[in-house]
Scaffold this motif. Sequence first.
Motif, mmCIF file in Angstrom:
data_model
loop_
_atom_site.group_PDB
_atom_site.id
_atom_site.type_symbol
_atom_site.label_atom_id
_atom_site.label_comp_id
_atom_site.label_asym_id
_atom_site.label_seq_id
_atom_site.Cartn_x
_atom_site.Cartn_y
_atom_site.Cartn_z
ATOM 1 N N GLY A 111 0.991 -1.126 -0.130
ATOM 2 C CA GLY A 111 0.080 0.053 0.071
ATOM 3 C C GLY A 111 0.922 1.460 0.088
ATOM 4 N N ARG A 112 1.890 1.274 -0.526
ATOM 5 C CA ARG A 112 2.812 2.384 -0.529
ATOM 6 C C ARG A 112 2.847 2.845 -2.083
ATOM 7 N NH1 ARG A 112 7.843 0.339 -2.524
ATOM 8 N NH2 ARG A 112 7.983 -1.744 -1.917
ATOM 9 N N GLU A 113 3.542 4.170 -2.255
ATOM 10 C CA GLU A 113 3.555 4.713 -3.650
ATOM 11 C C GLU A 113 4.529 3.595 -4.542
ATOM 12 O OE1 GLU A 113 4.719 8.707 -4.313
ATOM 13 O OE2 GLU A 113 2.829 9.340 -2.893
ATOM 14 N N VAL A 114 4.373 3.685 -5.660
ATOM 15 C CA VAL A 114 5.258 2.784 -6.627
ATOM 16 C C VAL A 114 6.433 3.478 -6.804
ATOM 17 C CG1 VAL A 114 5.415 1.798 -8.948
ATOM 18 C CG2 VAL A 114 3.273 1.692 -7.642
ATOM 19 N N GLY A 115 6.403 4.876 -6.969
ATOM 20 C CA GLY A 115 7.760 5.635 -7.314
ATOM 21 C C GLY A 115 8.268 5.439 -8.768
ATOM 22 N N ARG A 116 9.366 5.681 -8.991
ATOM 23 C CA ARG A 116 9.770 5.690 -10.544
ATOM 24 C C ARG A 116 10.302 4.317 -10.806
ATOM 25 N NH1 ARG A 116 14.782 9.193 -11.143
ATOM 26 N NH2 ARG A 116 14.240 8.796 -13.183
ATOM 27 N N LEU A 117 9.890 3.659 -11.928
ATOM 28 C CA LEU A 117 10.196 2.401 -12.384
ATOM 29 C C LEU A 117 11.427 2.669 -12.867
ATOM 30 C CD1 LEU A 117 6.802 0.770 -13.343
ATOM 31 C CD2 LEU A 117 8.301 0.290 -11.231
ATOM 32 N N TYR A 118 11.878 3.668 -13.486
ATOM 33 C CA TYR A 118 13.138 3.789 -14.540
ATOM 34 C C TYR A 118 14.124 4.432 -13.501
ATOM 35 C CZ TYR A 118 10.626 2.048 -18.366
ATOM 36 O OH TYR A 118 9.604 1.302 -19.156
ATOM 37 N N ARG A 119 14.752 3.709 -12.417
ATOM 38 C CA ARG A 119 15.888 4.079 -11.745
ATOM 39 C C ARG A 119 17.100 3.189 -12.099
ATOM 40 N NH1 ARG A 119 11.449 2.906 -8.331
ATOM 41 N NH2 ARG A 119 12.014 1.277 -6.720
ATOM 42 N N GLU A 120 18.135 3.557 -11.304
ATOM 43 C CA GLU A 120 19.335 2.963 -11.563
ATOM 44 C C GLU A 120 19.463 1.535 -10.825
ATOM 45 O OE1 GLU A 120 23.102 4.647 -11.354
ATOM 46 O OE2 GLU A 120 22.474 6.749 -11.771
ATOM 47 N N GLU A 121 18.778 1.256 -9.903
ATOM 48 C CA GLU A 121 18.478 0.041 -9.516
ATOM 49 C C GLU A 121 18.018 -1.102 -10.415
ATOM 50 O OE1 GLU A 121 15.455 -0.956 -6.351
ATOM 51 O OE2 GLU A 121 15.549 1.113 -6.139
ATOM 52 N N PHE A 122 17.343 -0.619 -11.366
ATOM 53 C CA PHE A 122 16.768 -1.431 -12.314
ATOM 54 C C PHE A 122 17.319 -1.411 -13.707
ATOM 55 C CE2 PHE A 122 12.890 -0.218 -10.147
ATOM 56 C CZ PHE A 122 12.633 -1.109 -9.160
ATOM 57 N N LEU A 123 18.681 -0.730 -13.634
ATOM 58 C CA LEU A 123 19.397 -0.595 -15.062
ATOM 59 C C LEU A 123 20.528 -1.720 -14.802
ATOM 60 C CD1 LEU A 123 19.954 1.284 -17.312
ATOM 61 C CD2 LEU A 123 21.818 2.318 -16.055
ATOM 62 N N LEU A 124 20.503 -2.719 -16.060
ATOM 63 C CA LEU A 124 21.459 -3.651 -16.263
ATOM 64 C C LEU A 124 22.472 -3.151 -17.289
ATOM 65 C CD1 LEU A 124 19.085 -6.602 -17.060
ATOM 66 C CD2 LEU A 124 20.129 -6.221 -14.876
ATOM 67 N N GLN A 125 23.732 -3.114 -16.588
ATOM 68 C CA GLN A 125 24.677 -2.252 -17.315
ATOM 69 C C GLN A 125 25.469 -3.275 -18.316
ATOM 70 O OE1 GLN A 125 27.560 0.077 -14.907
ATOM 71 N NE2 GLN A 125 26.409 -0.785 -13.170
ATOM 72 N N ARG A 126 25.481 -3.124 -19.809
ATOM 73 C CA ARG A 126 26.073 -3.844 -20.623
ATOM 74 C C ARG A 126 27.659 -3.152 -20.948
ATOM 75 N NH1 ARG A 126 23.342 -7.845 -19.284
ATOM 76 N NH2 ARG A 126 21.235 -8.040 -20.073
ATOM 77 N N PRO A 127 28.695 -4.129 -21.734
ATOM 78 C CA PRO A 127 29.858 -3.496 -21.560
ATOM 79 C C PRO A 127 30.099 -1.902 -21.776
ATOM 80 C CG PRO A 127 29.714 -5.660 -23.116
ATOM 81 C CD PRO A 127 28.267 -5.100 -22.295
ATOM 82 N N LEU A 128 29.411 -1.295 -22.625
ATOM 83 C CA LEU A 128 29.789 0.085 -22.984
ATOM 84 C C LEU A 128 29.503 1.031 -21.697
ATOM 85 C CD1 LEU A 128 28.701 0.675 -26.817
ATOM 86 C CD2 LEU A 128 30.675 -0.083 -25.711
ATOM 87 N N LEU A 129 28.443 0.650 -21.147
ATOM 88 C CA LEU A 129 28.082 1.589 -19.750
ATOM 89 C C LEU A 129 29.004 1.061 -18.693
ATOM 90 C CD1 LEU A 129 26.158 3.537 -18.553
ATOM 91 C CD2 LEU A 129 24.389 1.709 -18.113
ATOM 92 N N ARG A 130 29.422 -0.117 -18.643
ATOM 93 C CA ARG A 130 30.251 -0.570 -17.451
ATOM 94 C C ARG A 130 31.488 0.212 -17.592
ATOM 95 N NH1 ARG A 130 31.535 -6.487 -17.958
ATOM 96 N NH2 ARG A 130 33.110 -5.705 -16.350
ATOM 97 N N ALA A 131 32.050 0.397 -18.832
ATOM 98 C CA ALA A 131 33.285 1.032 -19.231
ATOM 99 C C ALA A 131 33.293 2.339 -18.721
ATOM 100 C CB ALA A 131 33.698 0.866 -20.956
ATOM 101 N N LEU A 132 31.948 3.155 -19.099
ATOM 102 C CA LEU A 132 31.873 4.505 -18.702
ATOM 103 C C LEU A 132 31.811 4.502 -17.178
ATOM 104 C CD1 LEU A 132 29.416 6.159 -21.007
ATOM 105 C CD2 LEU A 132 31.796 6.311 -20.957
ATOM 106 N N ARG A 133 31.326 3.496 -16.426
ATOM 107 C CA ARG A 133 31.150 3.697 -14.868
ATOM 108 C C ARG A 133 32.316 3.187 -14.294
ATOM 109 N NH1 ARG A 133 24.773 2.818 -13.556
ATOM 110 N NH2 ARG A 133 25.436 4.639 -11.864
ATOM 111 N N ALA A 134 33.423 2.568 -14.713
ATOM 112 C CA ALA A 134 34.642 2.246 -14.059
ATOM 113 C C ALA A 134 35.323 3.553 -13.312
ATOM 114 C CB ALA A 134 35.525 1.712 -15.218
ATOM 115 N N ALA A 135 35.348 3.549 -12.316
ATOM 116 C CA ALA A 135 35.960 4.464 -11.635
ATOM 117 C C ALA A 135 37.214 5.060 -12.064
ATOM 118 C CB ALA A 135 35.918 4.146 -9.826
ATOM 119 N N SER A 136 38.202 4.178 -12.226
ATOM 120 C CA SER A 136 39.539 4.501 -12.407
ATOM 121 C C SER A 136 39.997 4.251 -13.857
ATOM 122 C CB SER A 136 40.640 3.542 -11.407
ATOM 123 O OG SER A 136 40.465 2.199 -11.525
#
Length: 271
Positions: A111-136
Amino acid sequence: MSCGPAVRPEGPADALLSDQDELGRRLGAEGYLAGEGLLTAVHLAGVLGLPLLLEGEPGVGKTEIANVLARVLGRELIRLQCYEGLDASQALYEWDYPKQLLSLRAAEVEGREVGRLYREEFLLQRPLLRALRAASGAVLLIDEIDRADSEFEAFLLEFLGDFQITIPELGTMRAASVPFVVLTSNRTRELHDALKRRCLYHWIPFPDADRERAIIRAQEPGLDERSAARLVDAVHRIRALALLKRPGIAESTSWARGVRTLAGEGGGELA
């Protein structure tokens, strides 16, 4: 990683990429004996923050340079193997729809608000996005780009031009640390000019006999000098034939391994 206007980040601040001589020594210590042209191309790509597009015959070390660079730079190697039918969702990102659905149902039950369904916890990173997000920073290998459909190259243009990805639901994401990108091609088809303009290009030729002997000795130190010389001579004669596929360095080292095994671990001679 940050979101905002399209501003190309600076190239990798790695001292090893800025020192061509030391880079060559470190690659050599890993058994990869790069020619001067390839070393210069890697050096410039690293300093300028440009993707490195490598073409050449199969088996001349296009893929292996990315593997070795990841080791000597101490970076994660992320590989995108290209093939016919590869699309953006497999290379960039996709949404975890089952997880989104479970979240929606849980919110309804509680019984709570659904909130945004498109947020980062639902994002599956494929190789290109993983490369962008590599900290070093990472070493991103886009292998055999010529095997992908020509339309797929359009998906790469924004990434290679500005090292950023636009996700409509989240906005534009760009790299805080530029990945070192290596693209390889066996020239089964011509690549688009728009892709080539975004890269630093280098053709890797077959090595001359002296360097190929040095490569074989580095890869198979148990093989004696005379056997290595005779093997390289045979390989170069085979390459002079009218073949659909000429043997590359990978085949030379495999044959050297076979010769060493047949001769015994003590290193006999090639008959």
